[in-house]
Write an enzyme that holds these catalytic residues in place. Structure first.
Site, mmCIF file in Angstrom:
data_model
loop_
_atom_site.group_PDB
_atom_site.id
_atom_site.type_symbol
_atom_site.label_atom_id
_atom_site.label_comp_id
_atom_site.label_asym_id
_atom_site.label_seq_id
_atom_site.Cartn_x
_atom_site.Cartn_y
_atom_site.Cartn_z
ATOM 1 N N ILE A 38 0.821 -1.219 0.000
ATOM 2 C CA ILE A 38 0.000 0.000 0.000
ATOM 3 C C ILE A 38 0.857 1.272 0.000
ATOM 4 O O ILE A 38 0.422 2.311 -0.482
ATOM 5 C CB ILE A 38 -1.008 -0.018 1.185
ATOM 6 C CG1 ILE A 38 -2.188 0.926 0.905
ATOM 7 C CG2 ILE A 38 -0.337 0.321 2.507
ATOM 8 C CD1 ILE A 38 -3.372 0.733 1.840
ATOM 9 N N ASN A 84 -2.691 1.271 15.508
ATOM 10 C CA ASN A 84 -3.167 0.875 16.843
ATOM 11 C C ASN A 84 -3.567 2.164 17.561
ATOM 12 O O ASN A 84 -3.295 3.258 17.071
ATOM 13 C CB ASN A 84 -2.116 0.066 17.603
ATOM 14 C CG ASN A 84 -0.832 0.838 17.788
ATOM 15 O OD1 ASN A 84 -0.834 1.958 18.304
ATOM 16 N ND2 ASN A 84 0.279 0.264 17.349
ATOM 17 N N GLY A 119 3.551 -4.579 10.962
ATOM 18 C CA GLY A 119 2.667 -4.775 9.816
ATOM 19 C C GLY A 119 2.587 -3.559 8.914
ATOM 20 O O GLY A 119 3.595 -2.875 8.651
ATOM 21 N N ASP A 141 1.256 -0.726 9.433
ATOM 22 C CA ASP A 141 1.552 0.503 10.181
ATOM 23 C C ASP A 141 3.055 0.823 10.116
ATOM 24 O O ASP A 141 3.461 1.946 9.777
ATOM 25 C CB ASP A 141 1.102 0.269 11.634
ATOM 26 C CG ASP A 141 1.003 1.529 12.462
ATOM 27 O OD1 ASP A 141 1.191 2.632 11.913
ATOM 28 O OD2 ASP A 141 0.726 1.405 13.671
ATOM 29 N N SER A 195 -7.367 -4.972 10.502
ATOM 30 C CA SER A 195 -7.573 -5.940 11.602
ATOM 31 C C SER A 195 -7.263 -7.394 11.258
ATOM 32 O O SER A 195 -7.382 -8.245 12.124
ATOM 33 C CB SER A 195 -9.008 -5.880 12.176
ATOM 34 O OG SER A 195 -9.179 -4.751 12.994
ATOM 35 N N THR A 196 -6.912 -7.684 10.001
ATOM 36 C CA THR A 196 -6.761 -9.106 9.639
ATOM 37 C C THR A 196 -5.345 -9.645 9.801
ATOM 38 O O THR A 196 -5.073 -10.788 9.450
ATOM 39 C CB THR A 196 -7.205 -9.363 8.178
ATOM 40 O OG1 THR A 196 -6.289 -8.693 7.299
ATOM 41 C CG2 THR A 196 -8.609 -8.858 7.934
ATOM 42 N N GLY A 197 -4.450 -8.812 10.339
ATOM 43 C CA GLY A 197 -3.083 -9.267 10.600
ATOM 44 C C GLY A 197 -2.958 -9.689 12.056
ATOM 45 O O GLY A 197 -3.635 -10.634 12.484
ATOM 46 N N TYR A 199 -4.232 -8.480 14.542
ATOM 47 C CA TYR A 199 -5.501 -8.369 15.283
ATOM 48 C C TYR A 199 -6.444 -9.540 15.002
ATOM 49 O O TYR A 199 -7.526 -9.616 15.568
ATOM 50 C CB TYR A 199 -6.178 -7.030 14.999
ATOM 51 C CG TYR A 199 -5.555 -5.852 15.731
ATOM 52 C CD1 TYR A 199 -4.456 -6.018 16.576
ATOM 53 C CD2 TYR A 199 -6.058 -4.564 15.587
ATOM 54 C CE1 TYR A 199 -3.885 -4.947 17.245
ATOM 55 C CE2 TYR A 199 -5.500 -3.482 16.260
ATOM 56 C CZ TYR A 199 -4.409 -3.671 17.082
ATOM 57 O OH TYR A 199 -3.862 -2.598 17.745
HETATM 58 P P1 ADP Z 1 -3.899 -5.184 12.205
HETATM 59 O O1 ADP Z 1 -3.182 -4.872 13.480
HETATM 60 O O2 ADP Z 1 -5.021 -4.203 11.922
HETATM 61 O O3 ADP Z 1 -4.318 -6.608 12.106
HETATM 62 P P2 ADP Z 1 -1.642 -5.675 10.352
HETATM 63 O O4 ADP Z 1 -0.718 -4.665 9.787
HETATM 64 O O5 ADP Z 1 -1.079 -6.712 11.244
HETATM 65 O O6 ADP Z 1 -2.818 -4.831 11.058
HETATM 66 O O7 ADP Z 1 -2.390 -6.398 9.169
HETATM 67 C C1 ADP Z 1 -3.435 -5.812 8.408
HETATM 68 C C2 ADP Z 1 -3.333 -6.278 6.976
HETATM 69 O O8 ADP Z 1 -2.328 -5.504 6.302
HETATM 70 C C3 ADP Z 1 -2.912 -7.725 6.791
HETATM 71 O O9 ADP Z 1 -3.761 -8.303 5.796
HETATM 72 C C4 ADP Z 1 -1.477 -7.648 6.285
HETATM 73 O O10 ADP Z 1 -1.159 -8.721 5.433
HETATM 74 C C5 ADP Z 1 -1.539 -6.355 5.504
HETATM 75 N N1 ADP Z 1 -0.266 -5.667 5.219
HETATM 76 C C6 ADP Z 1 0.914 -5.731 5.870
HETATM 77 N N2 ADP Z 1 1.837 -4.933 5.280
HETATM 78 C C7 ADP Z 1 1.211 -4.334 4.224
HETATM 79 C C8 ADP Z 1 1.599 -3.419 3.200
HETATM 80 N N3 ADP Z 1 2.829 -2.922 3.150
HETATM 81 N N4 ADP Z 1 0.671 -3.046 2.278
HETATM 82 C C9 ADP Z 1 -0.582 -3.532 2.318
HETATM 83 N N5 ADP Z 1 -1.026 -4.391 3.251
HETATM 84 C C10 ADP Z 1 -0.142 -4.798 4.187
#
Ligand code: ADP
Length: 164
Positions: free
Chosen positions: A10, A23, A31, A33, A116-118, A120
């Site tokens: 992203i 968060n 992740g 963030d 939230s799908t990582g 969380y």
């Molecule tokens: P949360 O704490 O909301 O679960 P995460 O970052 O752990 O957040 O995951 C949320 C989603 O973002 C997951 O599907 C993860 O695979 C995805 N993700 C991680 N890095 C990136 C990125 N650089 N670009 C897009 N999506 C990402």
């Protein structure tokens, strides 16, 4: 309004706004963030400090700094606790509040990660269903283009299946 599903990092997207699955401290994390903070540069953390955090389901907007995106919309998603703790309503609120902020700031395009799908642990199909439904049912001013940015091929499949 056009809905696009892409598989990408992203931080590389040229949308007017990208959404950060933050968060509630808004002070960065792992992740998506962590990736957004690294790509935007240290100014992003400075901008986020001013909010003194953000409750789950709400959203805050900052510039995108070194990102191609003009804005970052930060929204803390719910942690999955089995689905009986208001998770669905909170996740929907993340999408609604992000869309509202994007529209209020004149964004023509907005890109969402799978909030939230990582770490969380929100079940992916259920989360994608909420994401798509919330965008499709939105009746307030909307960005012209809504992009769902999937990080993995498996996530891409989930969204494409639901979009059919
Ligand atoms: P949360 O704490 O909301 O679960 P995460 O970052 O752990 O957040 O995951 C949320 C989603 O973002 C997951 O599907 C993860 O695979 C995805 N993700 C991680 N890095 C990136 C990125 N650089 N670009 C897009 N999506 C990402």
């Amino acid at each position: 309004m056009k809905i696009q599903i892409v598989q990408d990092d992203i931080t590389r997207l040229r949308a007017d706004a990208i959404v950060n699955a933050a968060n509630s401290s808004l002070l960065g994390g792992g992740g998506v963030d962590g990736a957004i903070h690294r790509a935007a540069g240290p100014e992003l953390l400075e901008a986020c400090r001013k909010f003194n955090g953000c409750p789950t389901g709400e959203a805050r907007i900052t510039p995108g700094f070194r990102l191609a995106a003009r804005f970052v919309i930060h929204t803390p998603g719910p942690v999955w606790h089995g689905g009986t703790h208001g998770e669905a309503e909170l996740l929907e609120a993340c999408y609604r509040n992000s869309l509202r902020l994007a529209a209020a700031n004149g964004c023509r395009s907005i890109a969402f990660p799978a909030i939230s799908t990582g770490v969380y642990r929100y079940p992916k199909a259920e989360a994608a269903q909420i994401a798509l439904r919330t965008v499709r049912q939105w009746r307030e001013p909307l960005p012209e283009e809504v992009i769902f940015c999937c990080f993995s091929a498996a996530d891409l499949d989930v969204y494409q299946e639901l979009l059919k």
